[in-house]
Motif scaffolding. Sequence first.
Motif, short mmCIF file in Angstrom:
data_model
loop_
_atom_site.label_atom_id
_atom_site.label_comp_id
_atom_site.label_asym_id
_atom_site.label_seq_id
_atom_site.Cartn_x
_atom_site.Cartn_y
_atom_site.Cartn_z
N PHE A 387 0.84 -1.19 0.00
CA PHE A 387 0.00 0.00 0.00
C PHE A 387 0.88 1.24 0.00
CE2 PHE A 387 -2.99 -3.03 2.03
CZ PHE A 387 -4.00 -2.96 1.09
N ALA A 388 0.30 2.33 -0.46
CA ALA A 388 1.07 3.57 -0.61
C ALA A 388 0.79 4.52 0.55
CB ALA A 388 0.70 4.25 -1.93
N PRO A 389 1.79 5.32 0.94
CA PRO A 389 1.55 6.41 1.88
C PRO A 389 1.29 7.71 1.16
CG PRO A 389 3.90 6.07 1.62
CD PRO A 389 3.23 5.10 0.69
N ALA A 390 0.35 8.47 1.66
CA ALA A 390 0.15 9.86 1.24
C ALA A 390 0.68 10.73 2.38
CB ALA A 390 -1.32 10.15 0.98
N ILE A 391 1.65 11.59 2.07
CA ILE A 391 2.34 12.34 3.12
C ILE A 391 2.39 13.82 2.76
CG2 ILE A 391 4.62 11.90 2.06
CD1 ILE A 391 5.74 11.72 4.95
N LEU A 392 2.30 14.66 3.79
CA LEU A 392 2.48 16.09 3.58
C LEU A 392 3.82 16.33 2.89
CD1 LEU A 392 1.21 17.35 7.05
CD2 LEU A 392 0.06 17.69 4.85
N ASP A 393 3.80 17.06 1.81
CA ASP A 393 4.97 17.22 0.95
C ASP A 393 6.23 17.64 1.71
OD1 ASP A 393 6.20 17.60 -1.80
OD2 ASP A 393 6.35 19.64 -1.02
N GLU A 394 6.08 18.57 2.63
CA GLU A 394 7.25 19.12 3.31
C GLU A 394 7.88 18.13 4.29
OE1 GLU A 394 3.56 20.75 5.52
OE2 GLU A 394 4.16 20.15 3.48
N HIS A 395 7.19 17.01 4.58
CA HIS A 395 7.73 16.02 5.51
C HIS A 395 8.26 14.77 4.82
CE1 HIS A 395 6.45 17.99 9.26
NE2 HIS A 395 5.33 18.33 8.62
N ALA A 396 8.13 14.69 3.52
CA ALA A 396 8.49 13.46 2.81
C ALA A 396 9.95 13.08 3.04
CB ALA A 396 8.21 13.61 1.32
#
Length: 492
Positions: A387-396
Motif C-alpha cells: 500500500f502507498a503512503p500519502a504524506i504532507l509534501d514538506e515532511h516526505a
Amino acid sequence: MITWGWTGMSHDASLAVFSSKGLEFAAHSERYSRIKNDKNLNQAIIDEALEFGKPNKIVFYEKPWLKKTRQLYAKQYTLLTKESPTTYIRKYLKDAPRCTTISHHLGHSAYAYYTGPWHRALILVVDSIGEWETGSIWKGNNGKLKKIWSQKYPDSVGIWYSAMTQRIGLMPQEHEYILMGMAAVGDPNRLYNDIKQDFILKMPNQHHGVVFQRNCHRGCLDWRPDLNTPQDYADIAAAVQRIYEEIFRELCRTAYDMTNGNYSSIIIAGGCALNCVANPIAGEFFKNVHVPANPGDAGSAIGCVLAHTKEFLEMPHAFLGHDIQGDYPVEELLEQLHKNKITAVASGRAEFGPRALGNRSILADPRGDDVKDRVNAIKLREAFRPFAPAILDEHAHEYFEGRTGDFMQYVSKCKYPEQFPAIVHYDNTSRVQTVTKESSPGLRTLLERWYADTGCPMLLNTSLNIKGEPLVNTVYDAQRWSKQYGVQVCIP
C-alpha cells in the motif's frame, strides 16, 4: 469550440473534453460501465461529456489503417474488420463529426510533454504496441516535438512483460502491477540467466531497440512448464522485473547518449511508465524526472488533442472526472480514523488515472500492525501486495529516501519501516504520494489535521475499490460499496 479526444476499442477506453477555456473533463469508461479495463465507451460517459456542449471536433488516439497493416502482418485477421473510430462513436452520438486521427506514440509523447513541467525535455515512451511502434524517444523544445528514435513490432518490452504476467497465472494487460509487487518476494537471481537467455537477444542502444528471441505477442505459456509452484512464480516475477529494469536503464542511457547529455530533464510515458519500481532509474542519467498521472493509453485522450493544438496545459492535479459536489468531509474522516483506523472517501472530481489520490480513496492509519491485513481483506487482495503512503509534501524527506511525487509514480526507501508497517513492502520501499494544496487540496487539509492530532504526517492511501473492480465513481457506487464491504464511505 468543443473538442473531444478519446481512446478505446482495444482496452481502457477514455474520453476528454476541451473547450475554449481549456480541459474541462477527462474520465475512464470503466468507471461508468463498472467493467474493469473496459475497451468500449458507453452512453453514460458520453452524456456527461455532452454537459459541456456538443463536440465540433473529435480526435482519436491512433491511426487505424496503419494499425491494420501491423495486424495483417501479425495474422490477426479477425481484427481487420473492426469498424472505424467515426462509425464507432456515432453509435453513441449520431451526428458526431468525423474523427481526426494521430499516431499512438505521438499521443503519448504529447500528453507527457504538453502537460509536463518543462518546455525543454526528452520524452521516453515505452509500451506494448501502438500501430507499429513499441518504444520511442522524442525531443521537446519550445513547444515542438521531434521523434529521434523508435522501436517497432514484434520486439516489445511491454508485450514481453505482459506475456510473463500471463505465464505466472495473472491476466495480461491488467495484472502487470501484481507481477511488479510479487517481484519483491521472489529471488531475482535464480531464473535470471534462464529468462534472459531464452528471451533477450540484444539489449537496446542507439541503433536498435531491445531484440527478443521470440515474438511474445503469441504469449509464452509453453516456456518452462516445470516451473509451476508459487515460489517459482515469485522467482519468475523477480527475474522479469530485474531484466525490465536493466532494459529501462539502457533506454534511458540511449536517450542521454543520443542527445550528448544536453538535456537535464526526461518525462516517461506509455503503459510501462506505471512501473514505479523502475522509474527512479531515470535519475541516474537526468537531473529532473517526471511521470504524469495517467501515462498509459487512457491519458492519450488528452494527448491526442494536445498533439493537434501544441499548447501547454498546466495540470497540477488529476481530478478531472465525475464530480461528487460538496466540501471534503474532513471531520467525518478524522472521526472514523481515530475510531476505526480505517475509513474511505468519495468526494469531488474523480481521478483521471489508475491511482487513487485522495478523492476516491480508502485511508488508514499507517502505524497499526494489523491495518495492512485488514485493508487487504477488505479489498480481497493478495497478502504480498503493498500500500502507498500519502504524506504532507514538506515532511516526505524526513521519512523516505529517494524520488517522490504527487502521482505515486516512484518507490523510495522508508527510513522507519518498523514504525509504519502498513505502507512498506517486503523490501522496505513505499510508493510515496506527496500531497500539496495544488495536487490534492481535500486530502491536504485532512493530513494537516491528522498531523496536528497525532504527530504523524501520513496516511495509508489506496483505491476505493476491490480487486477486479474499477474505482468508485458516483454517490450510488460509494453507497453500494460501503454496504457490501462494511467500511463507511464519507461523502459530502
